[in-house]
Each structure stands twice: as structure tokens, then as C-alpha cells.
Design a protein around this motif. Sequence first.
Motif, mmCIF file in Angstrom:
data_model
loop_
_atom_site.group_PDB
_atom_site.id
_atom_site.type_symbol
_atom_site.label_atom_id
_atom_site.label_comp_id
_atom_site.label_asym_id
_atom_site.label_seq_id
_atom_site.Cartn_x
_atom_site.Cartn_y
_atom_site.Cartn_z
ATOM 1 N N ALA A 184 42.119 58.495 20.454
ATOM 2 C CA ALA A 184 40.460 58.891 21.521
ATOM 3 C C ALA A 184 40.943 60.792 21.026
ATOM 4 N N ASP A 185 41.689 60.952 22.030
ATOM 5 C CA ASP A 185 42.097 62.002 22.361
ATOM 6 C C ASP A 185 43.125 62.638 20.725
ATOM 7 N N LEU A 233 39.848 66.760 15.576
ATOM 8 C CA LEU A 233 38.443 66.862 15.001
ATOM 9 C C LEU A 233 38.332 68.894 15.147
ATOM 10 N N SER A 234 39.439 69.425 16.186
ATOM 11 C CA SER A 234 39.220 70.688 16.582
ATOM 12 C C SER A 234 39.911 71.453 15.864
ATOM 13 N N LYS A 261 30.219 62.677 18.873
ATOM 14 C CA LYS A 261 29.073 63.439 19.392
ATOM 15 C C LYS A 261 29.817 64.543 20.582
ATOM 16 N N VAL A 262 31.216 63.065 20.862
ATOM 17 C CA VAL A 262 31.649 63.868 22.407
ATOM 18 C C VAL A 262 32.015 65.819 21.516
ATOM 19 N N PHE A 263 32.993 65.399 20.528
ATOM 20 C CA PHE A 263 32.600 67.612 19.923
ATOM 21 C C PHE A 263 31.669 68.081 19.965
ATOM 22 N N ASN A 264 30.951 67.686 19.654
ATOM 23 C CA ASN A 264 29.886 68.476 19.768
ATOM 24 C C ASN A 264 29.250 68.265 20.846
ATOM 25 N N GLU A 265 28.952 67.768 22.186
ATOM 26 C CA GLU A 265 28.368 67.991 23.601
ATOM 27 C C GLU A 265 29.273 68.858 24.137
ATOM 28 N N VAL A 266 31.234 68.617 24.107
ATOM 29 C CA VAL A 266 31.767 69.033 24.962
ATOM 30 C C VAL A 266 32.313 70.285 24.206
ATOM 31 N N CYS A 307 48.214 72.129 19.328
ATOM 32 C CA CYS A 307 49.427 71.465 17.734
ATOM 33 C C CYS A 307 50.496 71.474 19.578
ATOM 34 N N ASN A 308 50.563 71.991 20.757
ATOM 35 C CA ASN A 308 51.848 71.434 21.358
ATOM 36 C C ASN A 308 51.899 70.401 21.867
ATOM 37 N N VAL A 309 50.609 69.762 22.565
ATOM 38 C CA VAL A 309 50.556 68.439 22.080
ATOM 39 C C VAL A 309 50.987 67.730 20.861
ATOM 40 N N LEU A 310 50.270 67.602 19.902
ATOM 41 C CA LEU A 310 50.154 67.152 19.364
ATOM 42 C C LEU A 310 51.569 66.803 18.172
#
Length: 244
Positions: free
Chosen positions: A54-55, A61-62, A100-105, A117-120
Motif C-alpha cells: 500500500a505504501d 501515485l505521489s 481515497k487515501v491519497f486524496n484525503e491525506v 525516491c530514496n525509499v524506492l
Amino acid sequence: MIRWVGAILGYLLYRFPGAVIGFIVGTVIESFGKKDGGGFQNVFQQQKAEVTPADFELNLLSLASLVIKADGTVSQSELDFVRQYFVQSYGKERANATFKVFNEVIKKREVSAVNICNVLRQRMRYESRLQVLHFLFSIANADGVVTEIEVNEINKIGGFLGINFRDFESIKAMFFKNPDSAYKILEIERTATDADVKKAYREMAKKYHPDKLQHMDEAYQKGAEEKFRKVQEAYEQLQKERGF
């Protein structure tokens, strides 16, 4: 603190000998924690820091949102492309939940391409990061035109992902038609010999072979197939031009 908790628990279980043992064990645990920069607490933090599917979807998406907004206009065709991609990759229900999570948070905060990108970069193979780059170019191309501003944004993201310049130019050339596109896709110069062209084709076909993304979702595998096809088309074009 831990040593005294150990002593109390030990006393409750085995009286005085247990208290001594508990105190010793607690002391060892505290010592381990100091040496390890946080001990068991640090372990739990690391586990929590792991990126879940999910992350990953939210991070992807970000990055997509940065490309969509790069030229100052939000194209409906680009939005539709991203939604279709997510539905195809993860199913309608899961895709809707991600949006939904993206739009809300997430959407309400400033998206940090560097942090994402550091995480990926730490958790994805290089071949998979190449596919992320291809995905971002596909978004920009959804409305039929990849603008210079969008290219600059994707280039910046590619740098954060650790994509080297030649690979970036290769994927970029897949979305632009010009006399040098075939050469750029194969990562060679126009002055390359026929032998160089053949060698470059073998190397690029190996790099972009869909089998390298068998561990990824179906949409990613289809993207890999598209890149692989572009490499083949570039090679066939040069075969015709050079007559070999």
C-alpha cells in the motif's frame, strides 16, 4: 530501567535468585541497546519503516501527481491513464482505496520526490526503477504531448531514483520521434558501426527483457514488454537504414 523490571519479575517468579538473574539479564539488554543505537526499540522502528504494498502504491501515485501537475495544467487524459493503470495493476477496489487515501491525506501535503525516491531506491531493483520512469513518461504522453517541463520533472525524479543518464535518454527517446531516436534507444551514437549496433541491441534486449520484471504486477510486465518492443523496432529501423 530494564534491569530493575527484570529484577522485579525475577523476584516474583523465583524470589531472590530470580531477582539476581533478572537484574543481570536486564543489564545485558540495556547494554545491547546502547551499542546498537536503540536496541529492540530500533528493531521495531525498522520493521515499521518497511514499505508495504500500500505504501508503494501511494508513493507511485505521489510521483505520478508531480508529473501531472508539472506543466501547470491537470490533464483529464493523464488522470484517466493513471487510474486505469492502477485498476489494471491492483484491481478496482484496491485502486479506489489508494486514491481515497491519497486524496484525503497525501494530496494535502507537499509531496517530496527526494524522500519517496530514496525509499524506492533502497527497496527496488534497478530494472523496476526503470519501469517507474517509463510509467511516468507514459503519463506525460497520455495527452499526446510530452512537454519540456514534464521531461525536466521526470529527469529530476530519475536522478533521485539513481537512473543513469544513458538509460534516461533511452526511455525518453521511446516517446519522441526524431532521426536519432533509434540510436538513443539503443544507447549508441550515429557513428556506431554495424557491429556496435548489433552488440547494443543484444545488450538492450537483455536489459529490458520482460522476464526481469516477473516479480512485478501485470501492468509493470506489460510496460516492460512495451520497452522491449521499442528496442526491437529501433534495431529493425537501423537494419533497414544501414542495409544489414
